[in-house]
Design an enzyme around this catalytic site. Structure first.
Site, PDB file in Angstrom:
ATOM      1  N   TYR A 161      -4.102  -3.940   6.505  1.00  0.00           N
ATOM      2  CA  TYR A 161      -4.825  -2.789   5.951  1.00  0.00           C
ATOM      3  C   TYR A 161      -3.981  -1.511   5.986  1.00  0.00           C
ATOM      4  O   TYR A 161      -3.265  -1.272   6.963  1.00  0.00           O
ATOM      5  CB  TYR A 161      -6.112  -2.538   6.750  1.00  0.00           C
ATOM      6  N   TRP A 170      -2.983   2.438   3.607  1.00  0.00           N
ATOM      7  CA  TRP A 170      -2.854   3.163   2.355  1.00  0.00           C
ATOM      8  C   TRP A 170      -1.456   3.120   1.758  1.00  0.00           C
ATOM      9  O   TRP A 170      -1.282   3.391   0.580  1.00  0.00           O
ATOM     10  CB  TRP A 170      -3.271   4.618   2.574  1.00  0.00           C
TER      11      TRP A 170
END
Ligand SMILES: Nc1nc2c(c(=O)[nH]1)N[C@H]1C(S)=C(S)[C@@H](COP(=O)(O)OP(=O)(O)OC[C@H]3O[C@@H](n4cnc5c(=O)[nH]c(N)nc54)[C@H](O)[C@@H]3O)O[C@H]1N2
Ligand SMILES: Nc1nc2c(c(=O)[nH]1)N[C@H]1C(S)=C(S)[C@@H](COP(=O)(O)OP(=O)(O)OC[C@H]3O[C@@H](n4cnc5c(=O)[nH]c(N)nc54)[C@H](O)[C@@H]3O)O[C@H]1N2
Ligand SMILES: [Mo]
Length: 779
Positions: free
Chosen positions: A129, A131
């Site tokens: 996970y 960005w």
């Protein structure tokens, strides 16, 4: 190496200038910019013309590419190199050994092969996970997932830290969660039609700087100004005054009590004949069941303003007046994403929709519900009429998954069962954790527990441009390029521009694109051709663009022209109101719920029988709040929200981020009365603690907080005083050493990091240095 030194000394040719000699532009999650490149280095950046409200985060970019915290060479933890894979509590404390790329490829390929052969692909946790950076091709998640799928699969993760609860509850309530943002009521509709904006969690403009994949304009500030100028009123229910910039009615409620407040407003609507019964009958299901609870028919507790006032600390008359005002005007109820990043986080968006449904304005221009105004730039912006170019992802043959925030649970409890969204699942036995493009030491809760969890596995692999705390906890640290060192393009689903991202500078030291790393690994493992399809990175860009342009139903320039122009404008769908189609024709536009309507009562959820998430929205007492037992020991409610000075932990080393630090520590905002009680002054360094951990932070006094509420943003790089001790004090100010690693409920098991109870005291010892931004020892 010589080449790199020369590059740094600026002796090699400066990187490509765009066609026509103009300054090259690029895109980040927080905005598009043009760069001044001097002697091959990015020395200054400027927002592109047309961005109404550029993000201050751009200031973190100059100097970031050559920062000493870059990973300069492939590196392996000494113990792992010496003893081979296996559980180790030395992760995060031991020095690294530099290896060549060939050695790294061999070691990494061998380890992946070993794990797959001995334990199966399920033993690789590849959720990864995070960005990462803007860019449709070099997007780290896309690269790592594509690679691991071709390796035979991996245990994956579902949903996000952003929207863990919403992502599970809202499809059951309104049939979607994505459309709440992608097809939200647009700013121009709000400014034209809305009279009252009732914002739970405010609309904090700092957060609207960001969109995943990039954003080229920031219209929220101007929209709110236009809204006010037309006579619109804003009511902000939030512990922080700063959650609305400018004039508003501020209701500084005790945090964590929003659902009680919404229930009180609903109670007034129900008891004063202000609820829209026709709407509830036609467009919703289960209101009657909910109303029994609301009125206290079965439990004897009416959820009245008087009841809520005891919980939320607001005045009951103010709540009654607000409910009446909402019913008398065109009103939007907005719920920020932070409210679902709390224990029982499913309830706030569910109750927000229920309240809006009772007002009967869902689907009318300027009325209804909003989720995430002020959480991201996307809500309020028109969506693209087309999808974006993408890298094909392939199929993951492994079924095993976790809700994303269950990582420590999974690593600490292999083989154990857990509940999730109506299913009983089993945690797999993970041997290898593979990360590219995220920082769990930023995003996960209870970092002491995460450190113990990571110590269980055989191998931790981390690709990152920087020695983030996660990279320091790797056995194998893989240096990636940043988005400014490679050609790419990016855009996002609610932004009209697809932006070319030409490399602005040469890769730092030995850093490589993740694509190059995975191509070499795939080659070593026997699926190189399948992974690359014979294309270089540049050829992939052209391929993705051309394939996409052949599939969309309007004309765009060819790739070379797009690259020379630097961007292409795409058509958008203007003037949207959330759920307008459904309102116009609820049969033709049934929602994707079992009833096709808004499920105020969900038979499905009720059927799961969860003690912490029943069949309709309700008030559950939080675990971390000022009204509970725990507040006796830890009497301050710490809001651990998104940082104004960076995106998460990214570029914490940058000028904008560093300018906010207090004696090098992350600032903690405190009400002057709370500071006075503890004999604290502005600028003091304090120890923030509870029974899970402690960190240092620098005091900033602010009377725009509700007393007993303190605020410490996420994102300071975790910096343990004693790296060998998982319980060590973080000297830099990462609030996730304090937060609870407990899921929202058995339904979603979303992240609950938005807030935590703490105590604060003056730090009287000699100040330890902050070392997080220095690289570890690499020999
Ligand atoms: N207590 C608390 N915790 C929270 C939150 C909260 O409100 N409170 N918020 C949560 C939320 S909403 C989120 S979204 C998460 C965010 O958590 P993350 O997304 O994990 O945080 P980032 O700092 O953005 O991490 C991205 C990493 O990718 C790296 N990177 C950038 N480009 C590349 C690349 O090209 N390749 C590779 N390999 N790496 C790259 C960056 O250097 C950085 O280390 O945090 C969550 N955690
Ligand atoms: N500058 C910047 N912007 C960002 C990000 C970033 O890292 N930096 N991250 C982006 C990401 S990935 C995401 S998911 C979004 C997250 O968006 P959000 O989750 O909405 O953002 P937060 O800043 O955590 O919280 C917003 C506000 O909610 C308020 N709040 C907290 N607890 C309560 C409560 O119990 N009740 C009420 N009424 N209010 C409360 C706080 O005062 C806080 O300022 O932000 C995005 N925007
Ligand atoms: Mo997020």
């Amino acid at each position: 190496m010589v080449e790199n030194r020369l590059r740094r000394a600026g002796k090699l040719a400066a990187p490509r200038l765009c066609a026509m000699g103009r300054a090259p532009t690029s895109l980040t999650h927080w905005g598009a910019f043009s760069a001044s490149v001097t002697d091959g280095e990015i020395t200054a950046v400027a927002p592109i013309p047309g961005d109404a409200d550029p993000s201050p985060l751009l200031g973190n970019i100059p100097g970031s590419v050559r920062h000493p915290s870059r990973i300069a060479t492939p590196a392996v933890r000494r113990g792992w190199l010496h003893d081979g894979p296996g559980p180790s509590s030395a992760r995060g404390a031991e020095e690294f050994v530099a290896v060549s790329w060939d050695e790294l490829t061999e070691l990494l390929a061998g380890e992946l092969r070993r794990v797959v052969d001995a334990y199966g692909n399920e033993a690789i946790y590849g959720g990864s996970y995070g960005w990462a950076s803007a860019g449709r091709f070099h997007h780290a998640q896309s690269q790592v997932h594509r690679f691991l799928k071709m390796l035979g699969g991996y245990t994956y993760s579902r949903h996000s830290y952003s929207l863990g609860a919403t992502g599970v509850i809202m499809p059951r309530v309104v049939g979607t969660h994505d459309d709440l943002f992608k097809r939200s009521t647009q700013w121009n509709v709000i400014t034209d039609h809305t009279e009252v904006l009732v914002c739970f969690g405010g609309i904090n403009l700092k957060n609207t700087g960001i969109n995943h994949g990039g954003t080229t304009d920031h219209p929220a500030r101007a929209a709110l100004t236009r809204f006010r100028n037309k006579g619109g009123r804003i009511v902000s229910i939030s512990p922080l005054r700063s959650d609305i910039d400018g004039d508003c009615q501020w209701l500084p409620a005790r945090p964590g009590t929003d659902v009680a407040i919404m229930l009180a407003l609903a109670h007034v609507l129900a008891t004063e004949e202000l609820a829209d019964r026709d709407f509830l009958q036609t467009y919703c299901t289960g209101y009657d069941r909910f109303e029994r609870y609301l009125l206290g028919v079965d439990d004897g507790v009416p959820k009245s303003p008087q009841w809520a006032a005891q919980i939320c600390g607001l005045d009951a008359d103010d709540l009654t007046a607000l409910a009446r005002r909402m019913a008398a005007h065109r009103t939007i109820v907005t719920v920020s994403w932070s409210l679902q990043r709390l224990k029982h986080g499913e309830q706030a968006p569910w109750m927000g929709v229920t309240l809006a449904a009772m007002l009967g304005q869902i689907g009318l221009p300027g009325g209804g519900f909003g989720h995430g105004y002020g959480s991201m730039n996307e809500p309020g912006l028109p969506p693209l009429r087309c999808r974006l170019p993408s890298l094909p992802q392939g199929f993951n043959p492994v079924q095993s998954f976790i809700p994303v925030a269950a990582i420590s649970d999974m690593l600490l409890h292999p083989g154990e069962e857990f509940s999730y969204n109506g299913q009983t699942l089993t945690y797999p036995d993970i041997k290898c954790v593979y990360w590219a493009g995220g920082n769990p030491f930023h995003h996960h809760q209870n970092l002491p527990r995460l450190r113990r969890a990571l110590a269980q596995v055989d191998t931790v692999v981390v690709h990152d441009p920087y020695w983030t705390p996660m990279a320091r906890h790797a056995d194998i640290a893989v240096p990636s390029t940043t988005a400014f060192e490679r050609d790419d393009f990016s855009g996002s689903r609610n932004d009209p521009l697809l932006v070319a991202m030409p490399a602005l500078t040469e890769p730092h030291a030995q850093a490589r694109d993740d694509y190059t790393t995975f191509s070499a690994l795939a080659g070593h493992l026997g699926f190189g051709d399948e992974f690359t399809e014979g294309r270089s990175a540049r050829q992939w860009l052209v391929h993705m663009y051309e394939k996409w342009s052949a599939e969309i139903d309007f004309a765009v320039p060819d790739f070379d022209q797009f690259w020379a122009d630097g961007m292409v404008r795409l058509p958008v769908e203007d003037g949207l109101t959330l759920f307008a189609d459904f309102r116009t024709d609820p049969q033709a536009h049934r929602l994707g719920t079992p009833s096709g309507r808004i499920e105020i009562f969900s038979e499905t959820i009720d059927g799961f029988g969860y003690p912490d998430c029943g069949g309709h929205p309700r008030w559950y007492e939080p675990t971390e709040w000022l009204g509970g037992e725990r507040a006796v020991r830890y009497p301050l409610h710490l809001i651990a929200n998104q940082p104004a000075s960076r995106l998460h932990s990214q570029l914490d080393t940058g000028a904008t981020s560093r300018s906010t630090k207090v004696q090098g520590r992350e600032p903690i905002r405190m009400h002057p009365s709370d500071a006075a009680q503890r004999e604290l002054a502005d600028g003091d360094v304090v120890r923030v603690f509870n029974d899970r951990g402690a960190c240092l932070a620098g005091v900033v006094l602010d009377d725009g907080l509700r007393p007993q509420v303190v605020q410490l943003s996420t994102g300071a790089w975790y910096d343990p005083l004693d790296p060998a001790d998982p319980d060590s004090l973080c000297v830099h100010g990462n609030p996730n050493v304090l937060t609870d690693d407990a899921g929202t409920s058995a339904l979603a098991r979303g992240c609950t990091g938005a807030a935590v109870l703490v105590e604060v005291e003056k730090f009287r010892e000699p100040l330890p240095p902050v070392r997080a931004h220095q690289p570890p020892v690499v020999t």
